[in-house]
Design an enzyme around this catalytic site. Structure first.
Site, PDB file in Angstrom:
ATOM      1  N   HIS A  74      42.962  45.162  58.792  1.00  0.00           N
ATOM      2  CA  HIS A  74      43.568  44.117  59.621  1.00  0.00           C
ATOM      3  C   HIS A  74      44.988  44.497  60.032  1.00  0.00           C
ATOM      4  O   HIS A  74      45.781  44.910  59.202  1.00  0.00           O
ATOM      5  CB  HIS A  74      43.595  42.790  58.847  1.00  0.00           C
ATOM      6  N   TYR A 203      46.155  31.333  58.139  1.00  0.00           N
ATOM      7  CA  TYR A 203      46.840  30.488  57.160  1.00  0.00           C
ATOM      8  C   TYR A 203      47.262  29.223  57.917  1.00  0.00           C
ATOM      9  O   TYR A 203      48.046  29.308  58.862  1.00  0.00           O
ATOM     10  CB  TYR A 203      48.099  31.183  56.612  1.00  0.00           C
ATOM     11  N   PRO A 295      48.311  32.365  44.771  1.00  0.00           N
ATOM     12  CA  PRO A 295      47.584  33.332  45.601  1.00  0.00           C
ATOM     13  C   PRO A 295      47.965  33.371  47.079  1.00  0.00           C
ATOM     14  O   PRO A 295      47.461  34.206  47.824  1.00  0.00           O
ATOM     15  CB  PRO A 295      46.125  32.907  45.432  1.00  0.00           C
ATOM     16  N   LYS A 299      48.863  38.547  46.370  1.00  0.00           N
ATOM     17  CA  LYS A 299      49.591  39.619  45.674  1.00  0.00           C
ATOM     18  C   LYS A 299      49.107  39.995  44.277  1.00  0.00           C
ATOM     19  O   LYS A 299      49.489  41.045  43.757  1.00  0.00           O
ATOM     20  CB  LYS A 299      51.077  39.233  45.563  1.00  0.00           C
ATOM     21  N   TYR A 389      54.180  41.172  53.258  1.00  0.00           N
ATOM     22  CA  TYR A 389      52.725  40.958  53.259  1.00  0.00           C
ATOM     23  C   TYR A 389      51.966  42.283  53.145  1.00  0.00           C
ATOM     24  O   TYR A 389      51.003  42.373  52.380  1.00  0.00           O
ATOM     25  CB  TYR A 389      52.321  40.211  54.530  1.00  0.00           C
TER      26      TYR A 389
HETATM   27  P1  FAD Z   1      42.269  40.633  35.140  1.00  0.00           P
HETATM   28  O1  FAD Z   1      41.595  40.968  36.399  1.00  0.00           O
HETATM   29  O2  FAD Z   1      42.291  39.234  34.687  1.00  0.00           O
HETATM   30  O3  FAD Z   1      41.589  41.533  34.027  1.00  0.00           O
HETATM   31  C1  FAD Z   1      41.765  41.329  32.658  1.00  0.00           C
HETATM   32  C2  FAD Z   1      40.521  41.786  31.919  1.00  0.00           C
HETATM   33  O4  FAD Z   1      40.741  41.658  30.524  1.00  0.00           O
HETATM   34  C3  FAD Z   1      39.314  40.928  32.253  1.00  0.00           C
HETATM   35  O5  FAD Z   1      38.227  41.749  32.611  1.00  0.00           O
HETATM   36  C4  FAD Z   1      39.062  40.158  30.971  1.00  0.00           C
HETATM   37  O6  FAD Z   1      37.685  39.876  30.778  1.00  0.00           O
HETATM   38  C5  FAD Z   1      39.606  41.098  29.927  1.00  0.00           C
HETATM   39  N1  FAD Z   1      40.027  40.451  28.694  1.00  0.00           N
HETATM   40  C6  FAD Z   1      40.652  39.260  28.519  1.00  0.00           C
HETATM   41  N2  FAD Z   1      40.875  39.021  27.235  1.00  0.00           N
HETATM   42  C7  FAD Z   1      40.395  40.079  26.552  1.00  0.00           C
HETATM   43  C8  FAD Z   1      40.336  40.401  25.179  1.00  0.00           C
HETATM   44  N3  FAD Z   1      40.811  39.573  24.233  1.00  0.00           N
HETATM   45  N4  FAD Z   1      39.769  41.570  24.815  1.00  0.00           N
HETATM   46  C9  FAD Z   1      39.264  42.411  25.754  1.00  0.00           C
HETATM   47  N5  FAD Z   1      39.290  42.157  27.070  1.00  0.00           N
HETATM   48  C10 FAD Z   1      39.858  40.998  27.469  1.00  0.00           C
HETATM   49  N6  FAD Z   1      44.678  36.904  43.626  1.00  0.00           N
HETATM   50  C11 FAD Z   1      44.815  36.891  44.936  1.00  0.00           C
HETATM   51  O7  FAD Z   1      45.691  37.613  45.418  1.00  0.00           O
HETATM   52  N7  FAD Z   1      44.014  36.133  45.750  1.00  0.00           N
HETATM   53  C12 FAD Z   1      43.022  35.342  45.229  1.00  0.00           C
HETATM   54  O8  FAD Z   1      42.302  34.674  45.953  1.00  0.00           O
HETATM   55  C13 FAD Z   1      42.843  35.327  43.849  1.00  0.00           C
HETATM   56  N8  FAD Z   1      41.896  34.561  43.308  1.00  0.00           N
HETATM   57  C14 FAD Z   1      41.791  34.517  41.958  1.00  0.00           C
HETATM   58  C15 FAD Z   1      40.834  33.685  41.392  1.00  0.00           C
HETATM   59  C16 FAD Z   1      40.727  33.583  40.016  1.00  0.00           C
HETATM   60  C17 FAD Z   1      39.696  32.648  39.428  1.00  0.00           C
HETATM   61  C18 FAD Z   1      41.607  34.339  39.189  1.00  0.00           C
HETATM   62  C19 FAD Z   1      41.536  34.226  37.685  1.00  0.00           C
HETATM   63  C20 FAD Z   1      42.541  35.191  39.762  1.00  0.00           C
HETATM   64  C21 FAD Z   1      42.652  35.288  41.155  1.00  0.00           C
HETATM   65  N9  FAD Z   1      43.587  36.125  41.751  1.00  0.00           N
HETATM   66  C22 FAD Z   1      43.717  36.130  43.068  1.00  0.00           C
HETATM   67  C23 FAD Z   1      44.466  36.985  40.996  1.00  0.00           C
HETATM   68  C24 FAD Z   1      43.922  38.395  40.835  1.00  0.00           C
HETATM   69  O9  FAD Z   1      42.528  38.366  40.763  1.00  0.00           O
HETATM   70  C25 FAD Z   1      44.566  38.939  39.566  1.00  0.00           C
HETATM   71  O10 FAD Z   1      45.953  39.022  39.797  1.00  0.00           O
HETATM   72  C26 FAD Z   1      44.042  40.310  39.137  1.00  0.00           C
HETATM   73  O11 FAD Z   1      42.714  40.188  38.687  1.00  0.00           O
HETATM   74  C27 FAD Z   1      44.927  40.885  38.024  1.00  0.00           C
HETATM   75  O12 FAD Z   1      44.329  42.007  37.455  1.00  0.00           O
HETATM   76  P2  FAD Z   1      44.491  42.325  35.929  1.00  0.00           P
HETATM   77  O13 FAD Z   1      43.762  43.599  35.713  1.00  0.00           O
HETATM   78  O14 FAD Z   1      45.914  42.237  35.534  1.00  0.00           O
HETATM   79  O15 FAD Z   1      43.784  41.118  35.144  1.00  0.00           O
HETATM   80  C1  DHB Z   2      42.323  36.129  50.177  1.00  0.00           C
HETATM   81  C2  DHB Z   2      42.942  35.472  49.166  1.00  0.00           C
HETATM   82  C3  DHB Z   2      44.270  35.150  49.291  1.00  0.00           C
HETATM   83  O1  DHB Z   2      44.905  34.517  48.296  1.00  0.00           O
HETATM   84  C4  DHB Z   2      44.981  35.467  50.428  1.00  0.00           C
HETATM   85  O2  DHB Z   2      46.279  35.104  50.533  1.00  0.00           O
HETATM   86  C5  DHB Z   2      44.334  36.126  51.448  1.00  0.00           C
HETATM   87  C6  DHB Z   2      42.999  36.462  51.321  1.00  0.00           C
HETATM   88  C7  DHB Z   2      40.883  36.451  50.046  1.00  0.00           C
HETATM   89  O3  DHB Z   2      40.299  36.134  49.002  1.00  0.00           O
HETATM   90  O4  DHB Z   2      40.311  37.039  50.973  1.00  0.00           O
END
Ligand code: FAD
Ligand code: DHB
Length: 395
Positions: A74, A203, A295, A299, A389
């Site tokens: 995009h 948005y 979200p 980021k 962004y």
């Molecule tokens: P995570 O992806 O959370 O990974 C952590 C991992 O550790 C998981 O697989 C978990 O199962 C594992 N874990 C947890 N506890 C333990 C333990 N005790 N022992 C072993 N393993 C463990 N960001 C956006 O920008 N846009 C969005 O729309 C968006 N939607 C989201 C929706 C949801 C429901 C959530 C929860 C987050 C969302 N995010 C979004 C944020 C984004 O997905 C996270 O910032 C990203 O996943 C961070 O990555 P991470 O690897 O730090 O953590």
């Molecule tokens: C998406 C999620 C977001 O939080 C955002 O700012 C833009 C796109 C997505 O899930 O596609």
């Protein structure tokens, strides 16, 4: 059972898997311990927008092939308010940078495949994971596998276990300072079998609340609605969601949102959170374990990748040259960028949502509209949005 590795990684999210991949490329051993099953982490619906720097890193490290094929590049986004759409030309304002729509669980699949193909070890369904002795040089991770308890000795532990993991809470109280803000709203998100109604993300600021139009492919839409923080998704039948999205996203009388079968529905809470420092002895926190953002700026995933890039470089420098300087500075290097991304995510959230509490008044609404008007009419202001962004420099 006792085992050993150089870096023990807790969590197979984007942070843990990318760290393991980067360490492998630098010749450093790691084992990833994940509480959930492989199927669960490969199907969990979450974020979907990759910054230019994240895309570059995936390509440069050999895990970008499917993303290049299936990702949607995009060049701009649209801000809608006051019944009109306004395009922010991301590429034109940043010297050619873009963002890519590619689901987080697809990134997870690609990283898992790459680790396993290279002989890497990911222990799925590791039970009762706990971390020990990280105030000294031989920290340990214990976990349960089938009926036995395994002790993994390592030189370092990477706490990549997300916001609700065990690594951050294991650090003694008093060693960390937390900075927190909870917003008085959440997002109701759906994934739907419907053609996107626009080529670009939308948005929308609306008096009924924020809405976001995103997508996953030419056939799948991802949409979000601002809702109450304790919203019960059961109270939102599909037709009500579509009607509300149509109202909030419409700019002008003719605009029609494409509808389809709702494949998934969920609530995302909105919070800003940072711990300082992001390290304690031989334990290093990365990604959501150390910080979360609302979200609105897309980021969370990108910030997790930026952290582990810094951590991988610091660990590589230690193993290659015996140099601990970058490890010592890990937190300081990450937090400079983390706080700028916090600021951006807070700003986008504040500009686009109805706060709906006793503090919001007509003044705030006028101020939000003025902010949107400014961002979409001043090149300098639009450029500020665009450069954040598409992603600030990684280090
Ligand atoms: P995570 O992806 O959370 O990974 C952590 C991992 O550790 C998981 O697989 C978990 O199962 C594992 N874990 C947890 N506890 C333990 C333990 N005790 N022992 C072993 N393993 C463990 N960001 C956006 O920008 N846009 C969005 O729309 C968006 N939607 C989201 C929706 C949801 C429901 C959530 C929860 C987050 C969302 N995010 C979004 C944020 C984004 O997905 C996270 O910032 C990203 O996943 C961070 O990555 P991470 O690897 O730090 O953590
Ligand atoms: C998406 C999620 C977001 O939080 C955002 O700012 C833009 C796109 C997505 O899930 O596609």
């Amino acid at each position: 059972m006792n085992r050993r590795t150089q870096v023990g990684i807790v969590g197979a999210g984007p942070a843990g898997l990318m760290l393991s991949h980067l360490l492998h490329l630098a010749g450093v051993d790691s084992v990833v311990l994940e509480a959930r099953s492989r199927k669960y982490v490969e199907e969990r619906v979450r974020a979907g927008l990759l910054e230019q720097g994240t895309v570059n890193l995936l390509n440069e490290t050999g895990v970008g092939e499917r993303m290049k094929r299936l990702g949607l590049v995009h060049h701009g986004i649209e801000l809608r308010f006051g019944g009109r759409g306004h395009r922010i030309d991301l590429s034109g304002l940043t010297g050619g940078s873009t963002v890519t729509i590619y689901a987080q669980h697809e990134v997870i699949k690609d990283l898992i495949a790459a680790r396993l193909a290279a002989g890497g070890e990911i222990v799925f369904e590791a039970g009762d994971v706990s971390i020990h002795d990280f105030d000294g040089p031989t920290p340990k991770i214990r976990y349960r596998m089938d009926r036995s308890v395994v002790e993994l000795s390592c030189d370092f532990i990477a706490g990549c276990d997300g916001f609700r993991g065990i690594c951050r809470p294991t650090i003694p109280a008093g060693a960390l300072t937390t900075y927190d803000r909870i917003y008085p709203f959440a997002w109701l998100g759906i994934l739907a079998e419907a053609r996107p109604s626009s080529d670009e993300l939308i948005y929308a600021y609306h008096e009924r609340g924020f809405a976001l139009h995103s997508m996953r492919s030419p056939e799948i839409t991802r949409l979000y609605l601002q809702c109450a923080p304790d919203e019960d998704p059961g109270k939102w039948p599909d037709e009500k969601i579509w009607d509300e999205l149509q109202l909030r996203l419409a700019a002008g009388a003719g605009w029609k949102l494409n509808r389809g079968v709702v494949l998934q529905k969920g609530i995302t809470e909105m919070r800003s959170f940072v711990v300082e420092p992001m390290q304690s002895g031989t334990l290093f926190l990365a990604g959501d374990a150390a910080h979360i953002v609302p979200p609105t700026g897309a980021k969370g995933l990108n910030l997790a990748v930026a952290d582990v890039r810094v951590l991988a470089r610091a660990l590589t420098d230690y193993y290659a040259n015996g140099n601990r300087e970058l490890l010592t500075k890990y937190s300081e290097i990450c937090l400079r960028r983390v706080w700028k991304v916090q600021r951006f995510s807070w700003w986008m959230t504040s500009m686009l949502h109805r706060f709906g509490n006793e503090n919001e008044n007509a003044f705030d609404q006028r101020r939000q509209l003025a902010e949107l008007d400014y961002v979409t009419s001043s090149r300098a202001a639009a450029q500020t949005l665009a450069e954040n962004y598409v992603g600030l420099p990684m280090e």
